[in-house]
Design a protein around this motif. Sequence first.
Motif, PDB file in Angstrom:
ATOM      1  N   ARG A 361       3.064  81.315  21.919  1.00 30.91           N
ATOM      2  CA  ARG A 361       3.486  81.844  23.218  1.00 30.91           C
ATOM      3  C   ARG A 361       3.959  83.291  23.110  1.00 30.91           C
ATOM      4  O   ARG A 361       3.583  84.152  23.919  1.00 30.91           O
ATOM      5  N   GLU A 365       2.241  86.680  24.732  1.00 29.43           N
ATOM      6  CA  GLU A 365       3.069  87.521  25.604  1.00 29.43           C
ATOM      7  C   GLU A 365       3.106  88.963  25.105  1.00 29.43           C
ATOM      8  O   GLU A 365       3.163  89.910  25.907  1.00 29.43           O
ATOM      9  N   THR A 376       0.328  85.903  29.902  1.00 30.37           N
ATOM     10  CA  THR A 376       1.237  84.885  29.357  1.00 30.37           C
ATOM     11  C   THR A 376       0.551  83.533  29.312  1.00 30.37           C
ATOM     12  O   THR A 376      -0.492  83.312  29.930  1.00 30.37           O
ATOM     13  N   ASN A 410       4.929  80.724  31.385  1.00 26.76           N
ATOM     14  CA  ASN A 410       5.304  81.400  30.135  1.00 26.76           C
ATOM     15  C   ASN A 410       6.398  80.613  29.417  1.00 26.76           C
ATOM     16  O   ASN A 410       7.419  81.147  29.007  1.00 26.76           O
ATOM     17  N   PRO A 428      11.065  81.608  30.585  1.00 28.28           N
ATOM     18  CA  PRO A 428      10.203  82.764  30.676  1.00 28.28           C
ATOM     19  C   PRO A 428      10.943  84.028  30.259  1.00 28.28           C
ATOM     20  O   PRO A 428      12.147  84.141  30.472  1.00 28.28           O
TER      21      PRO A 428
END
Length: 430
Positions: A361, A365, A376, A410, A428
């Motif tokens: 993740r 990002e 994302t 996200n 997020p």
Amino acid sequence: MTTSELSLFKAAFMQSWNAIVITDAERLAGYRVQFANPAFCAMTGYALDELRGCTLQILQGPDTDPAVIDDLRACLKEARYFEGTTINYRKDGASYVVHWNISPVRDDEGVLTHFVSVQQDISDIVRAAQENLLLARALDATSDPVVLTDARARITFVNTAFAKVTGYTVHEVRGRTPAMFQSGAHDEAFYRALRASLDAGKDFRATFINRRRDGSLYHSEQSISPVCDDKGRVTHYVSVSKDISERVEKEQSLLHEASHDKLTGLHNRRYGEQTLGKAILAAHKHGRSLTLLVCDIDHFKQVNDRFGHLAGDRVLRDVAHILRSAVRSRDCVIRWGGEEFLVLLEHCEQAPGVLLAERIRHRVEAHHDADVGKVTLSLGLATLKPDETMEQLIARADEALYEAKHGGRNRLSISQRQGDSPESISSPTG
């Protein structure tokens, strides 16, 4: 010389296996035959009475080598030893190959009186040599690689096709063993089976992955057979093969196309379902852990609508690359469909799965596309439960992904148990 000695010489002359003929030494008369033993008469087809008083020119014909005859005449003229091979003709006109030598005979005072010639019909030997030469040429001309080794597996012959495929010259391989072509792609069990088959006098057929002189590998359909003598003893081994590298490459390419997504290069859904199903069965059977991630690119429809499908395809490829580089080499990354990906983590409990998912993740990002900007990823995680089916595991991971999407995107959400709400552990960022 005693009478017994004369009798012995006569018996030796008459009973000799080699053909023997004695001529006089009269050059002008053409060196006429005085005596010939039965072997000579049988070889030429002439009776002794037909030969006596004649010159041996009656044995010459169209294919008799003039150069050999010229050498013969020079030796006779100078009373020197002669040895040669040519084609002669029998009484019935049939030709034969003769190898013979002629020695001058002198009396007690050293005067040349006769010539004695010992001859042998070597037609069968020459024919066999010609057949062997023809066979060697035929083997060399064939487009399939051929290797001949002795009983100790030392190479005695390779044809041009073999040299072309391997890159080695004939001189580089002669005397060495086929082990020089081993690539390391076959285990010891493969070679044990080869030796057991040959030791039993049977052919061994298999596809070999061998190494060329330049280090590159090639695939070869190969048949190895023992060659035995008249007593059934193995004297050689012959290998006939066919380079199938091009075919294997095509098959591997088709297999890759059938199991991989064309755009991203990841495994496709069909392959992923098969792999996941097998992994779940193995995990249940051996009590192994297994964790599944379902990943979805956030707002991907907006990327396509705003920046176009070329930009969308680029984002898909970039995310696929991040996924593949973030996981372990043994992990399976699958393009499940559209902007959705599955990551299969075998031998992986929930805790390390969470760490890996968070790494993915964060890397997505951190990625910046020149047109789209930041992208994302939302993720759902589920760890396999006892007796859980593939459909149930995917459903739990999908439910966790849904929770992550609706929890703000996200982020990573974890499915705890069937029937429980997924737990969101990531917020997020940015």
